[in-house]
Write an enzyme that holds these catalytic residues in place. Structure first.
Site, PDB file in Angstrom:
ATOM      1  N   ASP A 108       0.883  -1.166   0.000  1.00  0.00           N
ATOM      2  CA  ASP A 108       0.000   0.000   0.000  1.00  0.00           C
ATOM      3  C   ASP A 108       0.922   1.218   0.000  1.00  0.00           C
ATOM      4  O   ASP A 108       2.114   1.124   0.324  1.00  0.00           O
ATOM      5  CB  ASP A 108      -0.951   0.003   1.208  1.00  0.00           C
ATOM      6  CG  ASP A 108      -2.122   0.975   0.988  1.00  0.00           C
ATOM      7  OD1 ASP A 108      -2.056   1.799   0.048  1.00  0.00           O
ATOM      8  OD2 ASP A 108      -3.110   0.914   1.759  1.00  0.00           O
TER       9      ASP A 108
HETATM   10  C1  BGC Z   1      -5.014   3.398   0.154  1.00  0.00           C
HETATM   11  C2  BGC Z   1      -5.051   2.462  -1.033  1.00  0.00           C
HETATM   12  C3  BGC Z   1      -4.864   3.255  -2.306  1.00  0.00           C
HETATM   13  C4  BGC Z   1      -3.543   3.999  -2.224  1.00  0.00           C
HETATM   14  C5  BGC Z   1      -3.244   4.827  -3.452  1.00  0.00           C
HETATM   15  C6  BGC Z   1      -3.762   4.254   0.144  1.00  0.00           C
HETATM   16  O1  BGC Z   1      -3.792   5.217   1.133  1.00  0.00           O
HETATM   17  O2  BGC Z   1      -5.077   2.660   1.352  1.00  0.00           O
HETATM   18  O3  BGC Z   1      -6.272   1.766  -1.057  1.00  0.00           O
HETATM   19  O4  BGC Z   1      -4.910   2.410  -3.410  1.00  0.00           O
HETATM   20  O5  BGC Z   1      -3.579   4.874  -1.112  1.00  0.00           O
HETATM   21  O6  BGC Z   1      -4.101   5.901  -3.530  1.00  0.00           O
END
Ligand code: BGC
Length: 842
Positions: free
Chosen positions: A230
């Protein structure tokens, strides 16, 4: 071409051999915020990723790059229809192709463990089987068209509070039976090309360093795709050994030289790096980013009309009619001459949830617009928001903003250098300013400020509050006069998404007559060269905000009541705001914000024909629920909201949804999202959602699986078939159900099967969802449906043997229309010595 043949083309080993250690390692960290690195020498082009489940935003985070806004995952799950999820997957894939996106950062298959979870709208359900079924179908729809799905967030990222640092303490059986279960099922049956490792820790390991990556995901389940972090979840070189393949975002991160050095020093085998690169090349081949060779994609044809129609019918198929006393719905349009459409979400609905799932749809049909279009010019629609549900200064409405010099609507954005030179300009529709990376002509080192200039033309006379939101130094002038010059700071430790969704604000009161204009200049000064960001995320981000004068709640409620009294029908659309329900934070209360409950009560008292439409991504308390004739839970249904609402209210189609989550009556007794000393104990074990309500005997407001249609179904009979060993459900049973559409309309029913084991030797939920199917029949007709229940759905995880076991004897299978309404039941008998084959269907 078969999956495996498509997955690993010959030649990847040869490509790998062309890369130096440093070359290989460099591929394992993103190139920038959304892209992976290209390597021309081996024919690898840049791979683009994008959020997210409610549409495909693409790299730009503003209104210039619109995206179809599909129903939020919770609304899609409410259809209980994997075929629809597959269709939406293929629509999202077409959007990805249009935007050059190879990897969609969806679906999120965490469970709605607690109603308080801020991001529940982005998760499908509280139930692992429903989550898995909808998630797998979405993955199939996407990947059939050559776009990679990213199943996220592995695992136990079920709430937002302290999500970067929290440690979830979850028992092994609970992990297997609940939280890992959707991942397992999707990996085994839909073979996703990517999985995202979550921020949080589970049982002592951060998820980017968790032994579950190698042992369970890649080892046991045979996942052959890429495990990416993530965004900023990767913290160490140790994550490489643990099974993380890709650090996102780039260009910097904990790997790079440190990872190459670990290999050179013999602390990490080069074979580990090679495996990651091979996985990356496999992903590239799958999405068509590795030449020679075009993708094996079958991009499906999506015309604008087909897309619109699919979004409209899918939204309606996910609306849950929770109550319909006296069959108020559906309404006969001919009986409607005057309709009051009330409530804060009636004209400003939520079609998606806040945070990384945000997209900018080309249009949004509000309930007011949808009903107006459906009822035509002969009906009078009167609208009042009734009450204010937000407390912050809203984003400036584009309708108020004109470019300087009267050059059309919008705002002028200027990127200003330290010497005052304007480096670049943008003409923008509104004051939503987020650049994750700066425009090409703007070098961060030269950028001193971003200036927004616009002429605000008032529509409503009175005091306007003109201001901004963001992090850093802001200076506002109105008609050349300084209004404020202030530093806004986000408290340390704030979640970056929370800081993005609800940053600090400052406003200044400005009195304007209707039609009067004022020139407004907002300057956001960035720090020195070292501070190239104005925000906790990279880039620059702030908003121009304007609160227009509005009537005090008491006056607006009185107006709404007057409209309701004079109308043939009152529709009250209540809901949450992004201020209270979004990624980045959990909800502090399940109450509807503002005085919306009072609005509903007053309107319902004024007009006995009142329909309450609830526009939230997760349950809210509905203290008036039993006093109004009809309650329709619409969740976050995507850009066709208003049209779908009109279709359902006027009976052009059925409300097809069934609740994918228990709707509680009171907040007491719900599972916690608040960690204690950094630890979130999943103390309720197996008993989340309906399992919790069943165990405690509490009555929910609306049970899991509940939802009414416009016809009446009679459950006539059921029996159990044991298919031959080579049959469809190897190692399981098929429940055959006969039912009759006993109403006067054609209809569709969601048949649900719940297993239970009254005298079990192991702890179990009172009942758990074991299968479901859709059945359709014309009025008066009978239909028979077969629902496969693989043996694995009756099995439990044995922590002693470390495997799936099945208790011999009788399982009761209750069949019906919700977890609390099971008119039929049959028995499935498991003989002694029955084993659950490894990797069997789950
Ligand atoms: C979220 C993800 C997301 C990523 C990119 C993170 O903070 O938890 O689900 O895909 O950001 O935006």
């Amino acid at each position: 071409m078969g999956e495996s043949a498509r997955g690993q083309r010959p030649g990847h080993e040869e490509l790998l051999a062309k890369l130096s250690l440093e070359g290989k390692v460099s591929l394992l960290t993103g190139a920038d915020y959304w892209h992976l690195r290209a390597r021309r020498g081996i024919g690898l082009r840049r791979i683009r990723t994008s959020d997210g489940p409610a549409g495909v935003r693409g790299p730009r985070w503003d209104e210039r790059d619109t995206a179809l806004n599909v129903p939020a995952p919770v609304a899609l799950a409410a259809t209980w229809d994997p075929r629809r999820a597959d269709l939406i997957g293929s629509l999202l894939a077409a959007e990805c192709r249009r935007k050059g996106v190879d990897v969609l950062l969806a679906p999120a298959v965490n469970l709605q463990r607690s109603s308080f979870g801020g991001r529940n709208f982005e998760f499908f359900s509280e139930d692992p089987l429903l989550t898995a079924a909808i998630g797998a179908a979405l993955v199939r729809g996407l990947q059939r068209c050559g776009v990679a799905a990213t199943v996220k967030h592995f695992v136990a990222n079920d709430s937002e509070t302290q999500r970067f640092t929290v440690e979830a303490r979850v028992g092994h059986r609970v992990l297997r039976e609940l939280y890992l279960a959707p991942f397992e099922s999707i990996v085994r049956t839909a073979r996703p090309w990517a999985v995202m490792a979550a921020y949080n820790s589970v049982n002592g390991h951060t998820m980017t360093e968790s032994p579950m990556l190698n042992d369970i995901l890649k080892g046991e389940w045979g996942f052959d795709g890429v495990v990416m972090s993530d965004w900023r979840a990767a913290r160490s070189v140790a994550a490489a050994a643990a099974g993380l393949d890709l650090v996102m975002p780039g260009p910097s991160g904990p790997w790079g030289d440190a990872l190459a050095e670990a290999v050179r020093q013999g602390r990490l085998s080069e074979a580990v790096v090679d495996d990651k690169v091979l996985r990356l090349l496999r992903l590239a081949a799958r999405v068509g980013a590795l030449s020679p060779g075009a993708p094996d994609a079958l991009t499906e044809l999506w015309t604008d009309d087909r897309a619109r129609e699919t979004l409209r019918s899918t939204a309606a198929a996910g609306f849950v009619l929770a109550r319909n006393r006296g069959s108020l719905l559906p309404l006969d349009p001919r009986s409607l001459r005057r309709v009051a459409v009330l409530g804060p979400n009636a004209a400003a609905p939520r079609t998606l949830g806040g945070g990384s799932a945000t997209v900018f749809p080309p249009y949004r049909v509000s309930p007011v617009d949808g009903l107006r279009a459906a009822l035509g010019p002969d009906a009078t629609i009167e609208y009042s928001p009734g009450v204010r549900s937000h407390t912050r200064i809203p984003l400036a409405r584009p309708e108020l903003l004109r470019l300087p010099g009267g050059a059309g609507p919008g705002v002028l954005v200027e990127f200003v250098a330290h010497d005052g030179t304007v480096l670049d300009t943008e003409r923008r529709a509104g004051g939503f300013c987020t650049w994750r990376s700066l425009p090409g002509a703007v070098k961060a080192a030269r950028l001193a400020a971003v200036r927004v200039t616009t002429t605000v033309r008032a529509v409503t006379p009175g005091t306007h509050v003109i201001g901004c939101s963001g992090h850093g130094q802001f200076c506002l002038t109105v008609e050349g006069e300084p209004a404020f010059d202030t530093y806004l700071s986000v408290p340390a430790g704030t979640d970056p998404t929370e800081a993005h969704i609800r940053p600090p604000q400052r406003g200044a009161a400005v009195s304007l007559e209707a039609g009067q204009s004022a020139e407004v200049v907002l300057e956001h000064h960035l720090g020195g060269v070292e501070q190239q960001t104005s925000f906790v995320l990279p880039g620059v981000s702030f908003q121009l905000n304007i609160a227009e004068p509005d009537r005090p709640d008491d006056e607006e409620i009185a107006r709404a009541v007057r409209f309701a009294q004079a109308a043939d029908l009152a529709v009250v659309v209540v809901g949450t705001t992004e201020e209270v329900e979004s990624e980045g934070f959990d909800r502090a209360t399940l109450d509807l914000p503002g005085r919306q409950d009072e609005l509903v009560r007053r309107v319902a008292a004024a007009n006995p024909r009142t329909v309450v439409v609830v526009n939230t991504g997760a349950p809210v308390l509905l203290p008036w629920a039993n006093t109004v004739p009809a309650v329709l839970l619409t969740l976050f249904p995507g850009q066709e909201y208003g049209n779908a609402l009109a279709d359902v209210l006027l009976g052009r189609c059925e409300p097809g949804g069934r609740l994918p989550v228990t709707w509680p009556e009171a907040a007491a007794d719900l599972t916690a999202t608040m960690p204690e000393e950094g630890v979130l104990a999943y103390a309720e074990g197996l008993h989340i959602g309906y399992r919790h309500f069943d165990r405690t005997g509490r009555e929910p407001r609306y049970p899991f699986g509940h939802g009414l249609g416009y016809t009446r179904w009679e459950y006539l009979a059921a029996d159990v078939l044991v298919p031959p060993p080579a049959g469809a459900a190897v190692g399981g049973v098929i429940v055959r159900v006969r039912l009759r559409n006993g109403g006067t309309r054609d209809g569709c029913e969601t048949i649900q099967v719940y297993a239970s084991r009254p005298a079990s030797t192991v702890e179990r939920p009172l009942r758990w969802l074991a299968g479901f199917a859709k059945a359709e029949a014309p009025a008066g007709a009978e239909v028979t449906a077969g629902i496969a229940i693989p043996l694995r759905r009756l099995a439990h995880w044995d922590t002693v043997t470390g495997g799936w076991e099945i208790e011999p004897g009788e399982f009761r299978l209750g069949i019906g229309r919700s977890s609390r309404d099971l008119p039929l039941s049959v028995t499935a008998t498991v003989s002694p010595g029955t084993a659950i084959p490894d990797g069997s269907r789950c």
